[in-house]
Scaffold this motif. Structure first.
Motif, PDB file in Angstrom:
ATOM      1  N   MET A 164       0.867  -1.322  -0.098  1.00  0.00           N
ATOM      2  CA  MET A 164      -0.035  -0.343   0.185  1.00  0.00           C
ATOM      3  C   MET A 164       0.588   1.260  -0.210  1.00  0.00           C
ATOM      4  O   MET A 164       1.841   1.577   0.690  1.00  0.00           O
ATOM      5  N   THR A 223       1.561   5.220   0.588  1.00  0.00           N
ATOM      6  CA  THR A 223       1.288   6.094   1.474  1.00  0.00           C
ATOM      7  C   THR A 223       1.708   7.684   1.053  1.00  0.00           C
ATOM      8  O   THR A 223       2.710   7.766   0.843  1.00  0.00           O
ATOM      9  N   ASP A 268      -3.486   1.863  -6.106  1.00  0.00           N
ATOM     10  CA  ASP A 268      -3.935   2.038  -4.249  1.00  0.00           C
ATOM     11  C   ASP A 268      -2.876   2.632  -3.420  1.00  0.00           C
ATOM     12  O   ASP A 268      -2.273   2.821  -3.318  1.00  0.00           O
ATOM     13  N   ALA A 296      -3.333   4.834   0.903  1.00  0.00           N
ATOM     14  CA  ALA A 296      -4.023   5.423   1.805  1.00  0.00           C
ATOM     15  C   ALA A 296      -3.296   6.903   1.727  1.00  0.00           C
ATOM     16  O   ALA A 296      -1.913   7.093   2.339  1.00  0.00           O
ATOM     17  N   ALA A 304     -10.334   8.499  -0.687  1.00  0.00           N
ATOM     18  CA  ALA A 304     -11.032   7.433  -1.510  1.00  0.00           C
ATOM     19  C   ALA A 304     -12.383   7.876  -2.822  1.00  0.00           C
ATOM     20  O   ALA A 304     -12.792   8.487  -2.357  1.00  0.00           O
TER      21      ALA A 304
END
Length: 227
Positions: A1, A3, A32, A34, A227
């Motif tokens: 993931m 960042t 993807d 975060a 998101a």
């Protein structure tokens, strides 16, 4: 993931125009990620203190700052994903729109949304922001906000080239969105997120384009979320 470090408001909304460029680019590349929220006081602690501003992206072992550099990296690192640029000409066009936003749109918008930005920040960020903005402009935030109406007139004039372009095509680059769209979108999304949602008439071609951008990757952009 992956960042992505972002300045965020009290409700978790990402409000940096430069972060939004990268958010849109990551969605465009179907990667993807975060969001890691930071405030002004914690930016200096990102990734061991190597950066003074956001966005910062960690992608595996790679850590990069500067929105344009990040997006150039994404284009090169993920060549099989949808393209952000169309060759070197597209890259140079994106640089033009980067300059256009920074020199023509950001100055009036920085005045128009100064109090809106202040209101979404945490208490500690409010103190930092007020001190920096009042030092920069030489007046209180409240006095600065009173200049908003005249700066809106400036903004309207400076959007004319974009408005004329979008009268005849759905996206800045033609029939599909590319990174120049995300550069300009990030500038207007910054204002939307902090609450300045009446900058454009609903029938303005720029407003219609902006709404299309918000809808590209789901409705979360309308709430200022990544998101």
């Amino acid at each position: 993931m992956r960042t992505l470090y972002s300045l965020c408001g009290k409700a978790g909304e990402s409000y940096s125009p430069h972060v939004w460029k990268v958010i849109m680019a990551l969605h465009h590349k179907q990667l993807d990620f975060a969001i890691e929220p930071v405030d002004f006081s914690t930016i200096k602690g990102i990734e061991g203190g190597a950066f003074n501003s956001v966005p910062v992206l960690r992608d595996g072992d790679r850590v990069l700052g500067d929105s344009f550099d990040i997006c150039e990296y994404l284009e090169e690192a993920y060549p099989d994903a949808p393209r952000l640029f169309e060759g070197d000409g597209g890259r140079r066009m994106a640089r033009f729109f980067e300059t256009y936003c920074l020199t023509m749109l950001h100055p009036p918008l920085s005045v128009i949304v100064a109090m809106d930005m202040y209101n979404v920040m945490s208490e500690s960020d409010q103190a930092y922001f007020r001190a920096k903005r009042e030092e920069r402009f030489g007046v209180s935030l409240e006095t600065l906000a009173e200049r908003g109406d005249s700066e809106r007139e400036v903004l309207t004039e400076r959007l004319v080239p974009l408005r004329k372009t979008l009268e005849d095509q759905p996206w800045i680059c033609g029939d599909k969105p590319l990174f120049p769209d995300y550069i300009v979108f990030g500038t207007l999304q910054w204002c939307w997120v902090v609450g300045a949602r009446d900058l454009l008439d609903k029938d303005d071609p720029v407003q219609r384009w902006f709404s299309r951008c918000q809808d590209l990757f789901g409705a979360a952009a309308r709430d200022g979320l990544a998101a």
